[in-house]
Structure formats: structure tokens, C-alpha cells
Design a protein around this motif. Structure first.
Motif, PDB file in Angstrom:
ATOM      1  N   LEU A   1       0.829  -1.215   0.000  1.00  0.00           N
ATOM      2  CA  LEU A   1       0.000   0.000   0.000  1.00  0.00           C
ATOM      3  C   LEU A   1       0.858   1.258   0.000  1.00  0.00           C
ATOM      4  O   LEU A   1       0.397   2.337  -0.359  1.00  0.00           O
ATOM      5  N   GLY A   2       2.122   1.117   0.400  1.00  0.00           N
ATOM      6  CA  GLY A   2       3.017   2.267   0.449  1.00  0.00           C
ATOM      7  C   GLY A   2       3.226   2.952  -0.888  1.00  0.00           C
ATOM      8  O   GLY A   2       3.549   4.148  -0.927  1.00  0.00           O
ATOM      9  N   VAL A   3       3.043   2.231  -1.993  1.00  0.00           N
ATOM     10  CA  VAL A   3       3.259   2.848  -3.310  1.00  0.00           C
ATOM     11  C   VAL A   3       2.208   3.906  -3.627  1.00  0.00           C
ATOM     12  O   VAL A   3       2.375   4.684  -4.568  1.00  0.00           O
ATOM     13  N   ARG A   4       1.129   3.951  -2.833  1.00  0.00           N
ATOM     14  CA  ARG A   4       0.060   4.914  -3.103  1.00  0.00           C
ATOM     15  C   ARG A   4       0.223   6.193  -2.284  1.00  0.00           C
ATOM     16  O   ARG A   4      -0.607   7.095  -2.363  1.00  0.00           O
ATOM     17  N   ILE A   5       1.278   6.259  -1.490  1.00  0.00           N
ATOM     18  CA  ILE A   5       1.448   7.370  -0.554  1.00  0.00           C
ATOM     19  C   ILE A   5       2.623   8.258  -0.970  1.00  0.00           C
ATOM     20  O   ILE A   5       3.660   7.760  -1.384  1.00  0.00           O
ATOM     21  N   SER A   6       2.444   9.571  -0.835  1.00  0.00           N
ATOM     22  CA  SER A   6       3.555  10.497  -1.076  1.00  0.00           C
ATOM     23  C   SER A   6       3.364  11.745  -0.234  1.00  0.00           C
ATOM     24  O   SER A   6       2.234  12.093   0.139  1.00  0.00           O
ATOM     25  N   THR A   7       4.471  12.433   0.071  1.00  0.00           N
ATOM     26  CA  THR A   7       4.391  13.652   0.888  1.00  0.00           C
ATOM     27  C   THR A   7       3.694  14.786   0.140  1.00  0.00           C
ATOM     28  O   THR A   7       3.174  15.714   0.755  1.00  0.00           O
ATOM     29  N   GLY A   8       3.671  14.691  -1.191  1.00  0.00           N
ATOM     30  CA  GLY A   8       3.003  15.734  -1.972  1.00  0.00           C
ATOM     31  C   GLY A   8       1.527  15.841  -1.658  1.00  0.00           C
ATOM     32  O   GLY A   8       0.931  16.912  -1.787  1.00  0.00           O
ATOM     33  N   MET A   9       0.924  14.733  -1.250  1.00  0.00           N
ATOM     34  CA  MET A   9      -0.497  14.738  -0.894  1.00  0.00           C
ATOM     35  C   MET A   9      -0.773  15.715   0.240  1.00  0.00           C
ATOM     36  O   MET A   9      -1.768  16.436   0.252  1.00  0.00           O
TER      37      MET A   9
ATOM     38  N   ALA B   1       9.176   2.277   3.488  1.00  0.00           N
ATOM     39  CA  ALA B   1      10.207   2.363   2.443  1.00  0.00           C
ATOM     40  C   ALA B   1       9.586   2.685   1.084  1.00  0.00           C
ATOM     41  O   ALA B   1      10.085   3.554   0.352  1.00  0.00           O
ATOM     42  N   LEU B   2       8.505   2.026   0.751  1.00  0.00           N
ATOM     43  CA  LEU B   2       7.849   2.277  -0.531  1.00  0.00           C
ATOM     44  C   LEU B   2       7.249   3.688  -0.577  1.00  0.00           C
ATOM     45  O   LEU B   2       7.300   4.359  -1.608  1.00  0.00           O
ATOM     46  N   ALA B   3       6.680   4.140   0.558  1.00  0.00           N
ATOM     47  CA  ALA B   3       6.129   5.496   0.611  1.00  0.00           C
ATOM     48  C   ALA B   3       7.239   6.531   0.414  1.00  0.00           C
ATOM     49  O   ALA B   3       7.057   7.531  -0.286  1.00  0.00           O
ATOM     50  N   ALA B   4       8.406   6.286   1.028  1.00  0.00           N
ATOM     51  CA  ALA B   4       9.529   7.213   0.884  1.00  0.00           C
ATOM     52  C   ALA B   4      10.034   7.246  -0.554  1.00  0.00           C
ATOM     53  O   ALA B   4      10.312   8.325  -1.105  1.00  0.00           O
ATOM     54  N   LEU B   5      10.153   6.077  -1.173  1.00  0.00           N
ATOM     55  CA  LEU B   5      10.612   6.010  -2.567  1.00  0.00           C
ATOM     56  C   LEU B   5       9.622   6.696  -3.497  1.00  0.00           C
ATOM     57  O   LEU B   5      10.008   7.402  -4.438  1.00  0.00           O
ATOM     58  N   ASN B   6       8.331   6.510  -3.217  1.00  0.00           N
ATOM     59  CA  ASN B   6       7.297   7.134  -4.050  1.00  0.00           C
ATOM     60  C   ASN B   6       7.328   8.648  -3.890  1.00  0.00           C
ATOM     61  O   ASN B   6       7.179   9.399  -4.860  1.00  0.00           O
ATOM     62  N   SER B   7       7.537   9.110  -2.645  1.00  0.00           N
ATOM     63  CA  SER B   7       7.616  10.555  -2.393  1.00  0.00           C
ATOM     64  C   SER B   7       8.808  11.176  -3.102  1.00  0.00           C
ATOM     65  O   SER B   7       8.743  12.326  -3.556  1.00  0.00           O
ATOM     66  N   ALA B   8       9.892  10.420  -3.198  1.00  0.00           N
ATOM     67  CA  ALA B   8      11.100  10.915  -3.873  1.00  0.00           C
ATOM     68  C   ALA B   8      11.013  10.778  -5.388  1.00  0.00           C
ATOM     69  O   ALA B   8      11.944  11.188  -6.102  1.00  0.00           O
TER      70      ALA B   8
ATOM     71  N   SER C   1       4.414   1.146  -9.705  1.00  0.00           N
ATOM     72  CA  SER C   1       3.381   1.540  -8.748  1.00  0.00           C
ATOM     73  C   SER C   1       2.046   0.901  -9.084  1.00  0.00           C
ATOM     74  O   SER C   1       1.328   0.419  -8.197  1.00  0.00           O
ATOM     75  N   GLU C   2       1.700   0.890 -10.378  1.00  0.00           N
ATOM     76  CA  GLU C   2       0.431   0.286 -10.796  1.00  0.00           C
ATOM     77  C   GLU C   2       0.422  -1.218 -10.522  1.00  0.00           C
ATOM     78  O   GLU C   2      -0.564  -1.766 -10.028  1.00  0.00           O
ATOM     79  N   ALA C   3       1.543  -1.880 -10.849  1.00  0.00           N
ATOM     80  CA  ALA C   3       1.625  -3.322 -10.629  1.00  0.00           C
ATOM     81  C   ALA C   3       1.581  -3.649  -9.135  1.00  0.00           C
ATOM     82  O   ALA C   3       0.875  -4.573  -8.704  1.00  0.00           O
ATOM     83  N   ALA C   4       2.322  -2.882  -8.323  1.00  0.00           N
ATOM     84  CA  ALA C   4       2.348  -3.130  -6.878  1.00  0.00           C
ATOM     85  C   ALA C   4       0.989  -2.876  -6.249  1.00  0.00           C
ATOM     86  O   ALA C   4       0.555  -3.608  -5.349  1.00  0.00           O
ATOM     87  N   SER C   5       0.284  -1.854  -6.731  1.00  0.00           N
ATOM     88  CA  SER C   5      -1.055  -1.564  -6.217  1.00  0.00           C
ATOM     89  C   SER C   5      -2.022  -2.702  -6.527  1.00  0.00           C
ATOM     90  O   SER C   5      -2.841  -3.089  -5.688  1.00  0.00           O
ATOM     91  N   ALA C   6      -1.905  -3.252  -7.747  1.00  0.00           N
ATOM     92  CA  ALA C   6      -2.769  -4.383  -8.135  1.00  0.00           C
ATOM     93  C   ALA C   6      -2.439  -5.622  -7.310  1.00  0.00           C
ATOM     94  O   ALA C   6      -3.344  -6.331  -6.829  1.00  0.00           O
ATOM     95  N   VAL C   7      -1.147  -5.886  -7.108  1.00  0.00           N
ATOM     96  CA  VAL C   7      -0.740  -7.038  -6.293  1.00  0.00           C
ATOM     97  C   VAL C   7      -1.232  -6.867  -4.857  1.00  0.00           C
ATOM     98  O   VAL C   7      -1.711  -7.819  -4.223  1.00  0.00           O
ATOM     99  N   SER C   8      -1.145  -5.638  -4.341  1.00  0.00           N
ATOM    100  CA  SER C   8      -1.613  -5.360  -2.985  1.00  0.00           C
ATOM    101  C   SER C   8      -3.094  -5.674  -2.840  1.00  0.00           C
ATOM    102  O   SER C   8      -3.514  -6.321  -1.879  1.00  0.00           O
ATOM    103  N   ARG C   9      -3.874  -5.228  -3.808  1.00  0.00           N
ATOM    104  CA  ARG C   9      -5.319  -5.460  -3.738  1.00  0.00           C
ATOM    105  C   ARG C   9      -5.630  -6.956  -3.744  1.00  0.00           C
ATOM    106  O   ARG C   9      -6.439  -7.442  -2.951  1.00  0.00           O
ATOM    107  N   TRP C  10      -4.974  -7.695  -4.645  1.00  0.00           N
ATOM    108  CA  TRP C  10      -5.247  -9.136  -4.726  1.00  0.00           C
ATOM    109  C   TRP C  10      -4.727  -9.880  -3.510  1.00  0.00           C
ATOM    110  O   TRP C  10      -5.359 -10.842  -3.034  1.00  0.00           O
TER     111      TRP C  10
END
Length: 330
Positions: free
Chosen positions: A75-83, A258-265, A273-282
Motif C-alpha cells: 500500500l506504500g506505493v500509493r502514498i507520497s508527501t506531496g499529498m 520504504a515504498l512510501a519514501a521512494l514514491n515521495s522521492a 506503482s500500478e503493478a504493486a497496487s494491483a498485487v496489494s489489492r489481490w
């Protein structure tokens, strides 16, 4: 390699069955509009006898714990500090305060009424943060106890059903309260439990409202890691002397951060991100199907009226708190 092959062979039947239930739940969701998580639980409960079958039991147990943690970490791939920067400090404080106040009030109410504080924390976290995903993440760091899986299933079922009702009722309520599109987006994103229902409610009003509601909801999701981390530290400190203590920081929380930090950077490519989000959901859908397969319907009904009243009160509390806050901040 031989040991790995043997492990895979023993896990495959149970994991395959849980995945099959998840696929059936997704089919029902896409074709009939039913919440996928709720369908996965109900189908899983109907197949509870499979968790007692020696060939499928190991894989079902693996799915209910390991796949759950993988799903939460991703789920971390969906998070960023920009939000956070898009909302402003006032609304950000309201959202974070709503999450903390709901969890705190839940535990306090349980303490005053002499109820199970672990259940209050579990259900309060699910209501305050992100519904079923939060319930499963919090459950994974709570002490193992006989009624733990029953409480998890009850929480997921109740928050999913209440979230579905809120998806229909809250846009109407926001209109009656005279909220503009921005206020409505914050209210919907800050009060509805599950991400899917937030999206449904927000975009039923307008595209602008849907975008803002989704943003607010994802900010609530960012609270998952610190809440789970804090719970893990408290449970570790309270573990009986000599008992096996949980890790200082759960691995899936580190993965989430870690994933949230990488996504924010900006270091994660879009396709990843799309693939990880789909894997997370399943992974989460398969995990909750497996948890359902490990749950007895009779035990689920033993939760009783006070638990139902508690979850309903938690839902009403965060709705009232955010409603007043949004009206004041504007």
C-alpha cells in the motif's frame, strides 16, 4: 531447494483455494456492485470446513497472515508527501486529529464500560483509518488470542457494510448541510471507511469532489504505518516475561514506509506503482478470503450487540467530528 519445493507443495492447495474465493468475490463485485471484501469474507465463511482439511489448512493459514502483510506493505506505493502539501495545515490537522480522536475515544469507551480494549482498538482503527485493510494490519500485531480471528472478521464485515451505507447516505447528508464541493470532498474522504466507497461517493458528486475525497482518504491511509508501529511497540513492551516478543518494528511496516519514501522521492516508475497496487489489492482480497475460511459463523455471532453498537458509535463519532470541523474550517 528440496525444502523450498516441499513447502510450496504443502502451501499450494490452500493458497489456490483462497485465491479462487478472491477471484469469485471480485467477479461478484464487478458484475453486481457488491463490495469485494465483503463477498470474499462471506464466501470464505461458507467454505470454513476447508481450513480443517490437512491438505489445505497450511496454505490457508499462510494466506491469512503472510499475504496479508505483503498486501499492507505494498500500500506504500500509493502514498507520497506531496499529498499532504495540497490540503494545508488546517485540514491536515483535522484529518489526523479525527483519526487519533476516534481511536482514543474507542479505547476510552471500552475501558469505562469494562469491554475488550483490544477489540476497541481494532475496530476504532478500522473506522478511523481505512476499513478492512487497517483492521487486518492492526490485527497482525495484536497478541494471538482465541477470539482474535472472530473479532477481525466481525470488524471487516461491519465496517464494510457501514461504509457501503455511508457511500449512499453521506453525499446526501453533505448536501443537506450546505457543504460546497471542497467541504464535501474532505467530509467524504475523512469519514467513509473503505477507499472504494470513498471513490464511489466522491465521484457521484463531481470529479473535483472525487479527486479531493480520494486524496483525503489516502492521507488517512498514511496513518496506518505509525498507528501499527505504535501498537507493535506497546504489545512488545507488555509481552509476559520469557514469552516470545514480536519484532521491534514489523517487517511489513518497514516495507510500507520504504515504498512510501521512494514514491515521495519520485523513484518508483509508474508501471511499478500500478503493478504493486494491483498485487496489494489481490493479496489483501486473498488474505481476507483465507481469514473467512478460518472463521466459524457461530463464533462470529457470539460477538453480540455491544460490539455492533460500538462500531456504529465509532462511525457516528468520526462523522460528527469531521462534519463540525469541515463546517468551521471551510
Amino acid at each position: 531447494m528440496t525444502r523450498l519445493a516441499d513447502t510450496a507443495r504443502s502451501l499450494f492447495p490452500g493458497v489456490a483455494l483462497a485465491a479462487l474465493v478472491a477471484m469469485a468475490a471480485q467477479f461478484l463485485s464487478e458484475h453486481y456492485g457488491a463490495p469485494a471484501m465483503l463477498m470474499a469474507i462471506l464466501l470464505g465463511i461458507a467454505l470454513a470446513f476447508l481450513s480443517e482439511e490437512p491438505r489445505s489448512a497450511p496454505g490457508i493459514a499462510f494466506s491469512s497472515r503472510t499475504l496479508l502483510r505483503v498486501g499492507v506493505a505494498l500500500l506504500g506505493v500509493r502514498i507520497s508527501t506531496g499529498m499532504v502539501q495540497e490540503l494545508g495545515l488546517g485540514l491536515l490537522g483535522l484529518i489526523v486529529g479525527g483519526v487519533l480522536a476516534t481511536i482514543g475515544a474507542s479505547i476510552l469507551a471500552a475501558w469505562v464500560l469494562g469491554r475488550d480494549r483490544l477489540f476497541a482498538f481494532l475496530s476504532g482503527g478500522a473506522v478511523a483509518i481505512c476499513g478492512a485493510s487497517a483492521a487486518m494490519a492492526i490485527s497482525s500485531v495484536l497478541p494471538r488470542r482465541e477470539e482474535g480471528e472472530r473479532d477481525l472478521i466481525f470488524t471487516v464485515v461491519s465496517v464494510t457494510m457501514l461504509s457501503t451505507l455511508a457511500m449512499i447516505a453521506y453525499p446526501i447528508l453533505a448536501d443537506r448541510l450546505g457543504f460546497d464541493m471542497r467541504q464535501t470532498g474532505v467530509f467524504l474522504g475523512g469519514t467513509i471507511h473503505d477507499v472504494a466507497q470513498v471513490v464511489g461517493a466522491g465521484y457521484s458528486v463531481s470529479e473535483e469532489t472525487g479527486d479531493l475525497a480520494t486524496l483525503v482518504k489516502l492521507i488517512r491511509v498514511t496513518m496506518l504505518a505509525p498507528i501499527v508501529l505504535g501498537a507493535a511497540l506497546v504489545m512488545r513492551r507488555r509481552a509476559p516475561e520469557g514469552a516470545k516478543r514480536p519484532p521491534l518494528v514489523p517487517g511489513f511496516v518497514l516495507g510500507f514506509l520504504a515504498l512510501a519514501a521512494l514514491n515521495s522521492a519520485g523513484l518508483l516508475p509508474g508501471w511499478f506503482s500500478e503493478a504493486a497496487s494491483a498485487v496489494s489489492r489481490w493479496a489483501l482480497l486473498t488474505a481476507i478470503a483465507a481469514v473467512g475460511m478460518k472463521t466459524s459463523l457461530k463464533k462470529l455471532l457470539d460477538v453480540g450487540g455491544p460490539a455492533i453498537a460500538l462500531v456504529a458509535a465509532q462511525t457516528a463519532f468520526i462523522a460528527a467530528l469531521l462534519g463540525v470541523g469541515v463546517a468551521m474550517i471551510g
